[in-house]
Design a protein around this motif. Structure first.
Motif, PDB file in Angstrom:
ATOM      1  N   GLU A   1       0.824  -1.206   0.000  1.00  0.00           N
ATOM      2  CA  GLU A   1       0.000   0.000   0.000  1.00  0.00           C
ATOM      3  C   GLU A   1       0.859   1.257   0.000  1.00  0.00           C
ATOM      4  O   GLU A   1       1.965   1.271   0.544  1.00  0.00           O
ATOM      5  N   THR A   2       0.326   2.304  -0.597  1.00  0.00           N
ATOM      6  CA  THR A   2       0.977   3.608  -0.579  1.00  0.00           C
ATOM      7  C   THR A   2       0.752   4.248   0.789  1.00  0.00           C
ATOM      8  O   THR A   2      -0.343   4.193   1.336  1.00  0.00           O
ATOM      9  N   ILE A   3       1.803   4.874   1.350  1.00  0.00           N
ATOM     10  CA  ILE A   3       1.707   5.439   2.701  1.00  0.00           C
ATOM     11  C   ILE A   3       1.000   6.789   2.703  1.00  0.00           C
ATOM     12  O   ILE A   3       0.871   7.447   1.671  1.00  0.00           O
ATOM     13  N   GLU A   4       0.556   7.190   3.879  1.00  0.00           N
ATOM     14  CA  GLU A   4      -0.039   8.511   4.063  1.00  0.00           C
ATOM     15  C   GLU A   4       1.070   9.560   4.193  1.00  0.00           C
ATOM     16  O   GLU A   4       2.200   9.255   4.575  1.00  0.00           O
ATOM     17  N   ARG A   5       0.724  10.812   3.919  1.00  0.00           N
ATOM     18  CA  ARG A   5       1.703  11.903   3.952  1.00  0.00           C
ATOM     19  C   ARG A   5       2.383  12.005   5.321  1.00  0.00           C
ATOM     20  O   ARG A   5       3.598  12.211   5.403  1.00  0.00           O
ATOM     21  N   LYS A   6       1.636  11.860   6.360  1.00  0.00           N
ATOM     22  CA  LYS A   6       2.179  12.023   7.714  1.00  0.00           C
ATOM     23  C   LYS A   6       3.241  10.981   8.057  1.00  0.00           C
ATOM     24  O   LYS A   6       4.037  11.174   9.000  1.00  0.00           O
ATOM     25  N   ASP A   7       3.279   9.891   7.304  1.00  0.00           N
ATOM     26  CA  ASP A   7       4.234   8.823   7.585  1.00  0.00           C
ATOM     27  C   ASP A   7       5.535   8.951   6.803  1.00  0.00           C
ATOM     28  O   ASP A   7       6.446   8.133   6.953  1.00  0.00           O
ATOM     29  N   VAL A   8       5.639   9.991   5.942  1.00  0.00           N
ATOM     30  CA  VAL A   8       6.871  10.193   5.172  1.00  0.00           C
ATOM     31  C   VAL A   8       7.911  10.880   6.060  1.00  0.00           C
ATOM     32  O   VAL A   8       7.613  11.920   6.663  1.00  0.00           O
ATOM     33  N   PRO A   9       9.129  10.339   6.178  1.00  0.00           N
ATOM     34  CA  PRO A   9      10.170  10.987   6.999  1.00  0.00           C
ATOM     35  C   PRO A   9      10.429  12.413   6.522  1.00  0.00           C
ATOM     36  O   PRO A   9      10.502  12.657   5.315  1.00  0.00           O
ATOM     37  N   VAL A  10      10.589  13.327   7.462  1.00  0.00           N
ATOM     38  CA  VAL A  10      10.708  14.749   7.129  1.00  0.00           C
ATOM     39  C   VAL A  10      11.895  15.018   6.212  1.00  0.00           C
ATOM     40  O   VAL A  10      11.839  15.895   5.339  1.00  0.00           O
ATOM     41  N   GLU A  11      12.976  14.259   6.372  1.00  0.00           N
ATOM     42  CA  GLU A  11      14.160  14.496   5.530  1.00  0.00           C
ATOM     43  C   GLU A  11      13.913  14.153   4.066  1.00  0.00           C
ATOM     44  O   GLU A  11      14.692  14.540   3.185  1.00  0.00           O
ATOM     45  N   ASN A  12      12.853  13.416   3.802  1.00  0.00           N
ATOM     46  CA  ASN A  12      12.491  13.077   2.424  1.00  0.00           C
ATOM     47  C   ASN A  12      11.374  13.964   1.874  1.00  0.00           C
ATOM     48  O   ASN A  12      10.787  13.664   0.836  1.00  0.00           O
ATOM     49  N   THR A  13      11.087  15.047   2.590  1.00  0.00           N
ATOM     50  CA  THR A  13      10.077  16.004   2.122  1.00  0.00           C
ATOM     51  C   THR A  13      10.747  17.336   1.812  1.00  0.00           C
ATOM     52  O   THR A  13      11.818  17.648   2.324  1.00  0.00           O
ATOM     53  N   TRP A  14      10.091  18.120   0.964  1.00  0.00           N
ATOM     54  CA  TRP A  14      10.646  19.438   0.647  1.00  0.00           C
ATOM     55  C   TRP A  14      10.372  20.430   1.779  1.00  0.00           C
ATOM     56  O   TRP A  14       9.414  20.310   2.527  1.00  0.00           O
ATOM     57  N   ASP A  15      11.207  21.423   1.842  1.00  0.00           N
ATOM     58  CA  ASP A  15      11.167  22.377   2.947  1.00  0.00           C
ATOM     59  C   ASP A  15      10.352  23.619   2.552  1.00  0.00           C
ATOM     60  O   ASP A  15      10.878  24.731   2.502  1.00  0.00           O
ATOM     61  N   ILE A  16       9.051  23.442   2.275  1.00  0.00           N
ATOM     62  CA  ILE A  16       8.276  24.616   1.872  1.00  0.00           C
ATOM     63  C   ILE A  16       7.954  25.523   3.052  1.00  0.00           C
ATOM     64  O   ILE A  16       7.492  26.648   2.862  1.00  0.00           O
ATOM     65  N   GLU A  17       8.241  25.032   4.267  1.00  0.00           N
ATOM     66  CA  GLU A  17       8.109  25.916   5.431  1.00  0.00           C
ATOM     67  C   GLU A  17       9.124  27.062   5.371  1.00  0.00           C
ATOM     68  O   GLU A  17       8.974  28.069   6.061  1.00  0.00           O
ATOM     69  N   SER A  18      10.176  26.908   4.559  1.00  0.00           N
ATOM     70  CA  SER A  18      11.136  27.996   4.384  1.00  0.00           C
ATOM     71  C   SER A  18      10.519  29.140   3.576  1.00  0.00           C
ATOM     72  O   SER A  18      11.037  30.264   3.590  1.00  0.00           O
ATOM     73  N   MET A  19       9.407  28.857   2.895  1.00  0.00           N
ATOM     74  CA  MET A  19       8.671  29.920   2.204  1.00  0.00           C
ATOM     75  C   MET A  19       7.719  30.620   3.173  1.00  0.00           C
ATOM     76  O   MET A  19       7.719  31.842   3.289  1.00  0.00           O
TER      77      MET A  19
ATOM     78  N   ARG B   1      17.043  19.922   1.440  1.00  0.00           N
ATOM     79  CA  ARG B   1      15.609  19.606   1.335  1.00  0.00           C
ATOM     80  C   ARG B   1      14.900  20.357   0.203  1.00  0.00           C
ATOM     81  O   ARG B   1      13.816  20.901   0.366  1.00  0.00           O
ATOM     82  N   TRP B   2      15.537  20.352  -0.972  1.00  0.00           N
ATOM     83  CA  TRP B   2      14.837  20.846  -2.161  1.00  0.00           C
ATOM     84  C   TRP B   2      13.786  19.834  -2.612  1.00  0.00           C
ATOM     85  O   TRP B   2      12.814  20.208  -3.253  1.00  0.00           O
ATOM     86  N   ILE B   3      14.013  18.545  -2.282  1.00  0.00           N
ATOM     87  CA  ILE B   3      13.307  17.462  -2.974  1.00  0.00           C
ATOM     88  C   ILE B   3      12.258  16.786  -2.100  1.00  0.00           C
ATOM     89  O   ILE B   3      12.534  16.388  -0.972  1.00  0.00           O
ATOM     90  N   ASP B   4      11.049  16.646  -2.641  1.00  0.00           N
ATOM     91  CA  ASP B   4      10.002  15.831  -2.019  1.00  0.00           C
ATOM     92  C   ASP B   4      10.053  14.478  -2.720  1.00  0.00           C
ATOM     93  O   ASP B   4       9.619  14.341  -3.865  1.00  0.00           O
ATOM     94  N   VAL B   5      10.578  13.479  -2.025  1.00  0.00           N
ATOM     95  CA  VAL B   5      11.104  12.285  -2.684  1.00  0.00           C
ATOM     96  C   VAL B   5      10.057  11.233  -3.045  1.00  0.00           C
ATOM     97  O   VAL B   5       9.932  10.830  -4.203  1.00  0.00           O
ATOM     98  N   TYR B   6       9.310  10.744  -2.055  1.00  0.00           N
ATOM     99  CA  TYR B   6       8.529   9.524  -2.245  1.00  0.00           C
ATOM    100  C   TYR B   6       7.044   9.777  -2.493  1.00  0.00           C
ATOM    101  O   TYR B   6       6.492  10.807  -2.104  1.00  0.00           O
ATOM    102  N   GLU B   7       6.404   8.792  -3.094  1.00  0.00           N
ATOM    103  CA  GLU B   7       4.958   8.829  -3.321  1.00  0.00           C
ATOM    104  C   GLU B   7       4.217   8.666  -1.998  1.00  0.00           C
ATOM    105  O   GLU B   7       4.643   7.927  -1.116  1.00  0.00           O
ATOM    106  N   ASN B   8       3.134   9.387  -1.824  1.00  0.00           N
ATOM    107  CA  ASN B   8       2.208   9.128  -0.714  1.00  0.00           C
ATOM    108  C   ASN B   8       0.784   9.264  -1.247  1.00  0.00           C
ATOM    109  O   ASN B   8       0.572   9.788  -2.353  1.00  0.00           O
TER     110      ASN B   8
END
Length: 601
Positions: free
Chosen positions: A7-25, A351-358
């Motif tokens: 199964e594809t995971i939910e967004r909340k289960d993706v490790p933060v280091e594999n998500t993009w840092d849009i909070e910097s915006m 953290r430019w890159i949002d890596v994995y599918e959710n």
């Protein structure tokens, strides 16, 4: 014992280091809300310029500076909201955020719509005087001359205002398509080669098409496209609405066609589009030969459409984790030297890159962001060779943006879509060259050679087929024809027959593939994948053969933004796309590689 279900995971289960840092915006939605309100207030204040722009060089400069500030801020508002939605398109609050962000962007277009018509009322002699007397205005010289180039296609202030107000309506078909395609479409579950139940998704469809198990490929292919076919009339009306909006825009701006309107935006001659079709048509025999080789190599009596993505070399399996892929990309891009490589490393670590599918995440991959943000990358990484190439591709876009923003003022910091695919595809060419040179395994070399041929097939031949499809349906619609699902499917199937030849069984399901291609909503965008690939092949070869001089020309290209017309920017880098030579040379290489593979298999 029950089968394991992948199964594809939910967004909340993706490790933060594999998500993009849009909070910097924006740290949170409250800070975003403040910018939204500020930019809407500034938009209201912009009306002070109305009727005054042409009175002096100072007032013209003030208008242009205020305009730049407005768009710079609203692009932050819109991009953040859009990216937030892309994280999980099912979230209603994110849908509302994106809708408000787009609404603000449209509002800015509406509030600034009088500016260009007023500037165009300034006669050339007066404008030249303004440019000479005002040093600050000289920054905008190319921008102003480009406006004058399109003078015959710019309407009155009142008419431009009406068109700006209609922009939100004109975007509706694309928004409807995105919601339908990314959020609402539900695909069936199939059994994979290990007996596990796998739900087909936008993200795993191509990996399933690459499966060595033909039964898995066929089930995924039919399950995927039958889902689209069940909604074919809805997809047809969506595409029809988008096409009509572009045709309407072209007609009211006094263009002869929608394609002319689209290409003129970046001063691209129509002959560049026509030369591409002509060159590819002249080389379809090499594609037919490649299909024969694929059929023979796979040992099939009939080669179906679901057999086109599985590797010809079956006993090689590139299982590449994201971390391994990152290291390979950094090594492969070493010919571009330290200035480039240092930015690549920053992209991976910052953290430019949002890596994995959710679940709910936007499908595919893209490079985004704004003048003030990191050049973000969205991808849906699977541990495949294709995923490594996708990251390299999007990193090319992002570094192009990085250097353009670093070296150009805001007004020239963007770059045309005609140039966009060059930087991304050059990265892929260098990656492939590195991988071919760093394996002593003949089977791996054959696999990589096949991968390169697949790059040609999917980026030059396939995207040119898409471009021809667009050209046909627009010409048909411009003559009053209706873009029904049956018509679109008929045209699309016939083009597949033309491009793939008699050795490929053109399955009925492929006729609906037009419904899954988001680029058909991008207004004659796709041809630039093929022209960009051709230019990138030339540039990457120059970099590998010439070294420092070619690298410097290439870096200058990346730093040029839109400070000159795209044809000229590319010509300075070493490629002239107004002639047939670059595309012909790329297709000549394809032909040579096909002949080489023919001898090896």
């Amino acid at each position: 014992m029950g089968r394991e279900k992948v199964e594809t995971i939910e967004r909340k289960d993706v490790p933060v280091e594999n998500t993009w840092d849009i909070e910097s915006m924006y740290e949170n939605e409250e800070t975003w809300e403040k910018d939204l309100l500020d930019v809407l207030k500034q938009a209201e204040e912009f009306k002070k310029h109305k009727g005054n722009i042409s009175q002096s060089s100072e007032k013209l400069l003030n208008t242009l500076e205020d305009m730049g500030e407005l768009y710079r801020k609203v692009s932050n508002v819109y991009s953040y909201a859009s990216m937030k939605l892309d994280e999980d398109t099912r979230v209603s609050s994110s849908q509302a955020l994106a809708d408000r962000g787009l609404g603000a962007y449209v509002k800015i277009q509406e509030k600034t719509s009088f500016m260009v018509p007023e500037i165009l009322q300034i006669d050339k002699k007066t404008l030249d005087t303004y440019l000479k007397e005002n040093e600050g205005l000289q920054l905008y010289e190319h921008y102003l001359k480009n406006l004058l180039r399109k003078k015959d296609h710019t309407l009155s202030s009142q008419e431009e205002n009406l068109l700006a107000q209609m922009e939100e309506l004109a975007n509706s078909p694309q928004q409807i398509y995105a919601m339908l395609n990314d959020a609402d479409l539900k695909f069936p579950t199939i059994e994979d080669k290990n007996g596990a139940d796998v739900e087909i998704t936008q993200g795993n469809f191509i990996p399933l098409m690459e499966s060595k198990d033909r039964d898995v490929r066929e089930k995924a292919f039919k399950g995927f496209y039958n889902t689209y076919n069940s909604l074919k009339n809805t997809f047809a009306q969506s595409l029809n609405g988008n096409t009509k909006a572009n045709i309407f825009n072209a007609r009211v701006r006094k263009y002869n066609s929608a394609i002319e309107a689209s290409l003129n935006e970046n001063n691209i001659p129509i002959r560049v589009y026509e030369n591409l079709l002509k060159s590819v048509h002249s080389n379809l025999d090499s594609m037919y030969k490649y299909m024969k080789i694929r059929k023979r190599a796979l040992g099939l009596d009939k080669l179906h459409m679901y057999d086109l993505y599985t590797p010809i070399v079956k006993d090689v399996d590139f299982n590449i984790s994201y971390d391994e892929g990152r290291d390979i990309i950094i090594k492969a891009l070493q010919p571009l030297k330290d200035e480039y490589i240092n930015v690549v490393k920053e992209g991976f670590s910052d953290r430019w890159i949002d890596v994995y599918e959710n679940k709910g995440k936007k499908s595919g991959a893209y490079s985004g962001g704004t003048y003030d943000s990191k050049p973000f990358i969205l991808t849906n990484y699977h541990d495949t060779l294709d995923s490594v190439f996708t990251v390299a591709h999007e990193m090319g876009h992002s570094i192009h943006s990085y250097f353009s923003k670093q070296k150009q003022p805001y007004v020239y910091s963007g770059y045309s879509i005609f140039l966009a695919e060059v930087a991304s595809t050059a990265n892929e060419s260098l990656l492939l060259d590195y991988m071919l040179k760093n394996t002593n395994n003949d089977r791996e070399k054959l696999y990589l050679l096949n991968h390169y041929l697949e790059q040609f097939r999917t980026t030059v031949f396939r995207q040119t087929m898409f471009a021809e499809f667009e050209k046909i349906i627009y010409e048909y619609a411009e003559k009053g024809g209706g873009l029904t699902a049956d018509y679109l499917s008929q045209v699309y199937k016939e083009l597949n027959e033309k491009y793939y030849g008699v050795d490929v069984e053109i399955d009925e399901e492929i006729a609906i593939e037009w419904a899954r291609i988001p680029h058909f909503y991008y207004n004659f965008y796709v041809f630039q994948y093929a022209t960009g690939f051709s230019a990138a092949v030339t540039l990457s070869q120059q970099i590998l053969k010439e070294g420092d001089n070619a690298v410097q020309r290439y870096l200058n290209f990346l730093k040029s933004g839109s400070s000159d017309y795209p044809i000229n920017v590319l010509k300075a880098a070493g490629v002239d796309m107004t002639i047939e030579e670059p595309v012909d040379n790329a297709l000549k290489l394809f032909r040579q590689l096909v002949d080489e593979m023919d001898k090896l298999i």
